[in-house]
Scaffold this active site. Structure first.
Site, PDB file in Angstrom:
ATOM      1  N   HIS A   1       8.074  -5.551  11.687  1.00  0.00           N
ATOM      2  CA  HIS A   1       6.706  -5.174  12.088  1.00  0.00           C
ATOM      3  C   HIS A   1       6.649  -3.659  12.289  1.00  0.00           C
ATOM      4  O   HIS A   1       7.621  -3.054  12.751  1.00  0.00           O
ATOM      5  CB  HIS A   1       6.323  -5.908  13.379  1.00  0.00           C
ATOM      6  CG  HIS A   1       4.857  -5.853  13.653  1.00  0.00           C
ATOM      7  ND1 HIS A   1       4.230  -4.714  14.104  1.00  0.00           N
ATOM      8  CD2 HIS A   1       3.887  -6.779  13.511  1.00  0.00           C
ATOM      9  CE1 HIS A   1       2.936  -4.959  14.229  1.00  0.00           C
ATOM     10  NE2 HIS A   1       2.694  -6.207  13.879  1.00  0.00           N
TER      11      HIS A   1
ATOM     12  N   GLU B   1       0.513  -5.548   6.128  1.00  0.00           N
ATOM     13  CA  GLU B   1      -0.287  -5.052   7.241  1.00  0.00           C
ATOM     14  C   GLU B   1      -0.502  -3.547   7.109  1.00  0.00           C
ATOM     15  O   GLU B   1       0.397  -2.761   7.448  1.00  0.00           O
ATOM     16  CB  GLU B   1       0.429  -5.341   8.566  1.00  0.00           C
ATOM     17  CG  GLU B   1       0.648  -6.814   8.816  1.00  0.00           C
ATOM     18  CD  GLU B   1       0.781  -7.158  10.285  1.00  0.00           C
ATOM     19  OE1 GLU B   1       0.104  -8.075  10.718  1.00  0.00           O
ATOM     20  OE2 GLU B   1       1.556  -6.479  10.990  1.00  0.00           O
TER      21      GLU B   1
HETATM   22  P1  PGA Z   1      -4.048  -7.628  15.122  1.00  0.00           P
HETATM   23  O1  PGA Z   1      -2.471  -7.488  14.896  1.00  0.00           O
HETATM   24  O2  PGA Z   1      -4.452  -8.967  14.585  1.00  0.00           O
HETATM   25  O3  PGA Z   1      -4.221  -7.521  16.601  1.00  0.00           O
HETATM   26  O4  PGA Z   1      -4.691  -6.519  14.372  1.00  0.00           O
HETATM   27  C1  PGA Z   1      -1.925  -7.849  13.667  1.00  0.00           C
HETATM   28  C2  PGA Z   1      -0.444  -7.689  13.713  1.00  0.00           C
HETATM   29  O5  PGA Z   1       0.058  -6.678  14.200  1.00  0.00           O
HETATM   30  O6  PGA Z   1       0.263  -8.592  13.243  1.00  0.00           O
END
Ligand code: PGA
Length: 229
Positions: A93, A150
């Site tokens: 992440h 992401e």
């Molecule tokens: P969020 O986070 O849905 O709060 O934007 C997504 C993530 O970091 O997986």
């Protein structure tokens, strides 16, 4: 039938009492999860027993794993310790890369350890190069892993990427590396999720903020159900 993943990541949130409350409220929603939809929740390690006991209709994951095997590595939780308790591990992440200085090398070691103990790694990426680097280091990821795309500006900002952009990114990953599920994450809510589920190359969504609320999370599962063919 296209399989759809709904992945929740609680990040560093919730006391034990709050986790119990979430479980109770989620259960009372009586959410039906259609075949072809897989719900995965990644709470913190110390909440796992609550979920195992509650037997909710969802798979369990964790948000980190040691890059080392079991042994003298104080503070670490190894893949072998988790094997049999959870099915998934979320790795790479951007918050781990940024705040904990996780490099591609460390992430690759964690992925290899996860695979060695039959945990399914879900690896977050924000650029194609992160995907290719990982697959070069751990080619077997392609058989058992999932990517979660992401974009950095979309995480927690309320500014989700467009489904079309996310789909183009997922398509590029698949064209470059071969068939693999690619999920989209970043400000996904029940209100905008259908657009992502409808995309050809996107295999589901990853949610942070919206997974903290049991009603929102149940709604997301409902949206996924209504989008599944
Ligand atoms: P969020 O986070 O849905 O709060 O934007 C997504 C993530 O970091 O997986």
């Amino acid at each position: 039938m296209k399989s759809i993943e709904v992945l929740g990541n609680w990040k560093s949130n919730k006391t034990r009492g709050e986790a119990k409350d979430w479980i109770q409220k989620f259960s009372s929603q009586n959410t039906t999860i259609k075949p072809g939809i897989r719900t995965i929740l990644c709470p913190a390690f110390h909440h796992l027993d609550l979920f195992l006991e509650a037997k909710l209709p969802m798979a369990l994951g964790v948000q980190d794993v040691s890059p080392y095997p079991s042994g003298a590595y104080t503070g670490e939780i190894s893949a072998s310790m988790l094997s049999g308790t959870v099915a998934f591990v979320l790795l790479g992440h951007s918050e781990r890369r940024k705040y904990f200085e996780e490099t591609d090398n460390i992430i690759a070691k964690k992925v290899a350890e996860a695979l060695r103990h039959t945990l399914i790694p879900i690896v977050c990426i924000s650029q194609i190069s992160e995907a290719t680097t990982l697959v070069n280091k751990v080619p077997q990821f392609m058989q058992n892993g999932l990517f979660l795309y992401e974009p950095l500006t979309a995480i927690g900002s309320g500014q989700a990427d467009s489904p079309e952009n996310a789909d183009a990114f997922a398509q590029e990953v698949i064209t470059t590396l071969g068939p693999i599920p690619v999920l989209y994450g970043g400000s996904v809510k029940p209100e905008n999720a259908a657009g992502f589920f409808a995309m050809e190359h996107i295999s589901g969504v990853g949610v942070g903020g919206a997974s903290l609320d049991p009603v929102q999370f149940a709604k997301l599962i409902e949206v996924a159900s209504s989008c599944s063919k």
